[in-house]
Design an enzyme around this catalytic site. Structure first.
Site, PDB file in Angstrom:
ATOM      1  NE  ARG A 103       3.950   7.531 -10.627  1.00 40.12           N
ATOM      2  CZ  ARG A 103       3.043   8.173 -11.373  1.00 40.12           C
ATOM      3  NH1 ARG A 103       2.151   7.488 -12.069  1.00 40.12           N
ATOM      4  NH2 ARG A 103       3.025   9.494 -11.407  1.00 40.12           N
ATOM      5  CG  HIS A 135       8.133  10.649  -2.819  1.00 37.20           C
ATOM      6  ND1 HIS A 135       9.458  10.521  -2.472  1.00 37.20           N
ATOM      7  CD2 HIS A 135       7.552   9.490  -2.463  1.00 37.20           C
ATOM      8  CE1 HIS A 135       9.656   9.334  -1.952  1.00 37.20           C
ATOM      9  NE2 HIS A 135       8.538   8.694  -1.924  1.00 37.20           N
ATOM     10  CD  GLU A 136       9.019   9.349  -8.588  1.00 40.06           C
ATOM     11  OE1 GLU A 136       8.296   9.405  -9.594  1.00 40.06           O
ATOM     12  OE2 GLU A 136      10.230   9.614  -8.603  1.00 40.06           O
ATOM     13  N   GLY A 137       3.977  11.257  -7.486  1.00 30.74           N
ATOM     14  CA  GLY A 137       2.540  11.215  -7.771  1.00 30.74           C
ATOM     15  C   GLY A 137       1.762  10.868  -6.518  1.00 30.74           C
TER      16      GLY A 137
END
Lengths: 603, 603
Positions: B300, B443-445
């Site tokens: 992140r 992306h990535e949450g």
């Protein structure tokens, strides 16, 4: 991977609510100009336009986005669908819908025309673009053109036989029209010969009608510098000679690869490379900008409508997606044997949807109110009403242009976000609408220019007379809201916010009068944002009042749901946006100087 | 029409300031892990990376954006430049820069690696993407892999011979990893046979190295439902058999046409169509998500860096453009015989530039602080320091991921806006960076998930211990600012804002404990926004302190200008952003319920 589904473009229920519940558009039929009309004649235009937008225009959006115009052998070839699409839009009567019978029109209110157009814009912004530009050019000729120009050019534009453009911008001048350099030399026959280069000319060439007429800003030889030396000309791509059209020395010098509106070419045009480009003066010499600016309000309302429509179609798509896409479970539910929920069950997805709704429906309400003021300014029988409406129109126009452009872009980004990874792919449409939207903060005067216009001209005009008129309008709305039983705190907050905005305007105006123009205008973009929040709050309060009135009337579950949604969106606006007003006012008032004192070499 | 000009990507002066004036990155060399290092060894990596980014990588950005990967005959062919670009990035040592010597690394601080990577990201986000994904996959194998996996897969990934991916998302599950369905069946040889489908697999195939290893989430047959039944597997595209590589039954089933990051393919992958897809368990069965989440902070942070870098390169471009593009004259000047001014002279253009600067440099500062906490969490010799740093790292990560993604998108839009009509064309680069940027909130949450993570987990962890640590950090910064002579009102505002945030967290945490989880989390996105404003204010205060210290030290005009710019940007943040904190806190505290009570059929 695409999941096509019918997109309503705009909600018909909402449009009817806006026209006939929040506003009383049929009241316009009391004006002599509109006395032939009624809700029924409005419906004729609206129904046919909606149907065309959904059935014919919307399916062409993606193909036109994917295959933009091609420039070959000096000519532009647009998407082949445009020929029948343009004819179809002309057949709907949209070119002349607001014009008087003398030029073949129906003289409908702009308010009705606006909302009909919004469906076309939501369906295919580029395709509508040709029509909107033609309408603007023809209207200029109708108002300012000689008999020759009206008979020769205007009539063909209004009949849909030719198309029109606005040729203002030049490569070296951009937003600064005072720096226009294109030259016009008087010819013995009373016309002019033009020489110069224009850029970003939307619809500057196409192959679905016989001709294109460019309404062009240029400087007559010997004219003074600055804006007062600029005149307006009609310059056709082909000029009539006897019964034929001959090339008029207008060259397409290049195509700009726009990131959106990809069905509508944006061109570099060279006039008079062979010194044989004939142009005809429109209006008085040196009054070119004045002529343009007489049309500017309607052009800017059109941009605001473009923006609302583009945000609306994306909102409708993301709403449908959120209702049908299962994923995860709402906060607090950990039982993964339970089927996944539609994402509309997630609070944050509902936040994104409600924010879009607040922007889209608040923006549409603002545009319809502004259009109604244009109708009154043009057609009220008494001068006092016309003048008051004109002041309101002038005041609201920069807001109605900018709010949907700026917040609409945010709204379009939320529609993409709701689609997650799919939203990031061109298999889905939200990304295309997001691209389309970005132009609206740039063309017809950037956001920065709208802020200067609002604070430097419109808000302070005639000693704040427009603000006075707005205050009266707001008080009428708060009285209605009170009678309908709307949460009184909202009315109080709106009146308070408008008072702050008015006091701030007077204060800033005084600084300008005292010679501190730079301090006065420093936060003009924040000032515009502040007024946008207030103006949209006003329109949400009117909608809340209409919703309360509706709830008292209805027993229908669907209507009840609709009105409850309106109240929730109004609540959102008053809870989330209106409280920002004091912060924005503080920045404007104190003249917060971080970027003012920032020198170019400090960055 | 394009006006190419060297773009610095990021400002070297700013990067050095951030590393060595606002932060004291060399202090990390006191840790045993970094004792071989010094500002000189940092500079070796930084200088070579900057040069490569500017001279080699940046010129490939537009060609790779224009010619995205092609899917033919079951294989993906990426841009031919990637072979040498990848080798070049590997040669810089970036795959192993932070890793220990045992696996071929230099064990540099993540802080230094981050800022070096930022140049590559700013130059060509897609090209960096292959490296970032490989690094993440190799690191997972390093920490959790068996000896076989480390020797066979990890070593080749770290040497740049193969690349890696993260194969998490499935079409039916999206963000909801608890709903992963890919199955893994134990085989007699100790490996597994995988069957299932994954989507949005970045770098899921390419033709510039021999193999790709997918770190894949799947459910071992018979495992429980939900997150605890999910395990992690290494699944190569080709599996080693003796000295050769044989196809491992991983099929590319489709390419997603992304709107940005167009040099990096995003794929649909099918595992085990022929029931011959071998995978190897990584870590313990059922601990797949736990393994992934151990790496999540760094992943992140990488997304946050992507976002800052993409905003930075656009900021630099728009700054250069604003300095050289003449247009109009500043407010108050009406003399059109005066030459047009560069648009940086317009207050509103400077507003847009300063806002970008505040976002970009504030975002970079936040990421470097967060990276430094990661370095301490990984390498501080005493456990108390490691634990405290881990708490801070956990707290700051969702902010460091989201703030640059969300505000960076706004910043990228401002860079486009400054370019006017040119910005709306693909002859200029701002539109491409704007497209790239949009992925970072997904992306990535997604942003919504980061908000839930911050409020539902990180802020309330261990009774608010992370907030306590943040409070200590902030007080150290305000003390420094006070000593340096920074405007005391800023320090007061920051301390006050953090106190509000802390009190709010405790209040919301109590509501969650009382069973009102939905009310607690209703405004988690606003909560995240609030914390972002505070965290970035903290980093702007630190920069202001360093700038004041610098001003007291320097007599150099260029340095003085640089420091004055820092103070103006800090002033901007405290004037424009920090005053929003009470409004955001009010929404969270009152649980404003407009969208919570909004039923799906009310929209």
């Amino acid at each position: 991977m695409s999941v096509p589904r019918p997109n309503p473009l705009l909600s018909d229920r909402d449009v009817d609510f806006q026209l006939y519940e929040a506003l009383d558009t049929t009241a316009l039929c009391a004006l002599p100009a509109f006395q032939e009309h009624s809700r029924d004649t409005f419906a004729l235009l609206l129904d046919s336009t909606r149907r065309f937008a959904r059935e014919v225009l919307a399916p062409t959006y993606r193909p036109m986005d994917a295959a933009p115009p091609v420039f070959e052998h000096g000519r532009v070839r647009v998407h082949p669908a445009m020929r029948s699409l343009y004819a179809g839009m002309v057949d709907l009567g949209l070119l002349t819908a607001t014009r008087p019978p003398e030029v073949g029109g129906q003289q409908l209110p702009l308010t009705v025309h606006a909302v009909a157009s919004a469906y076309l814009m939501a369906a295919n912004l580029s395709a509508y673009g040709y029509l909107g530009l033609t309408l603007g050019a023809a209207h200029l000729l109708e108002v300012f053109g000689t008999r020759f120009l009206r008979d020769t050019f205007m009539a063909r534009l209004y009949r849909g036989e030719w198309t029109g453009t606005m040729a203002l911008t030049e490569p070296q001048a951009g937003s600064s029209l005072a720096d226009v350099k294109t030259r016009a030399t008087p010819a013995p026959d009373g016309s002019y010969r033009l020489q110069g280069s224009k850029i970003f000319i939307s619809g500057g060439d196409q192959d679905f009608t016989d001709n294109v007429v460019h309404l062009t800003l240029a400087r007559i030889e010997g004219a003074e510098g600055g804006t007062r030396g600029v005149s307006l000309f009609a310059v056709p791509a082909k000029r009539p000679e006897g019964d034929t059209l001959v090339p008029n020395d207008v060259q397409v010098a290049g195509v700009i690869h726009k990131i959106g509106w990809r069905g509508l070419p944006s061109l570099v045009l060279n006039f008079g490379e062979a010194n044989d480009c004939h142009g005809w003066l429109v209006g008085q010499p040196g009054r070119g900008l004045a002529c343009m600016f007489q049309m500017m309000n309607e052009a800017r309302i059109m941009v605001g409508l473009n923006a609302v429509s583009t945000a609306a179609v994306a909102y409708q798509e993301s709403l449908a997606y959120a209702r049908e896409r299962p994923q995860g479970r709402p906060a607090g539910i950990r039982d993964t044997t339970r089927a996944q929920s539609p994402i509309i069950e997630h609070a944050d997805v509902r936040r994104m949807l409600l924010r879009q709704k607040a922007i889209v429906e608040g923006g549409l309400a603002l545009l319809l109110t502004t259009s109604t003021q244009a109708d009154l300014a043009n057609h009220a029988p008494d001068e006092a009403t016309r003048k008051r409406a004109h002041l309101l129109l002038d005041l609201l126009t920069p807001i109605a242009k900018t709010f949907p452009a700026e917040r609409g872009f945010e709204s379009n980004a939320l529609a993409l976000q709701i689609h997650g990874g799919y939203g990031y792919s061109s298999e889905y449409l939200p990304e295309a609408w997001l691209r389309d939207q970005k132009l609206n903060s740039i063309h017809e005067g950037t956001t920065g220019i709208q802020g200067l216009d609002l604070l430097g001209r419109k808000a302070v005009a005639e000693g704040g007379a427009a603000l006075q008129a707005l205050d009266e309008e707001v008080r009428a709305t708060t009285a209605r809201a009170h009678a309908a039983g709307v949460e009184p705190a909202w009315s109080d907050a709106l009146e308070d916010a408008l008072q702050q905005a008015t006091a701030l305007t007077l204060e800033l105006g005084a600084r300008g009068m005292a010679g501190e123009v730079d301090v006065m205008l420093r936060h003009s973009t924040d000032f515009l944002e502040l007024f946008s929040v207030v103006a949209v709050a006003w329109r949400w309060l009117a909608q809340a009042a209409a919703a309360k009135e509706g709830l008292a009337r209805t027993t229908n579950a669907e209507d009840t749901a609709f009105y409850e949604g309106k109240l929730a969106a109004a609540q959102y606006w008053f809870a989330v946006e209106v409280p920002r007003v004091p912060l924005l006012a503080h920045l404007c008032r104190t003249g917060e100087d971080s970027y003012a004192r920032m020198r170019p070499d400090w960055f």
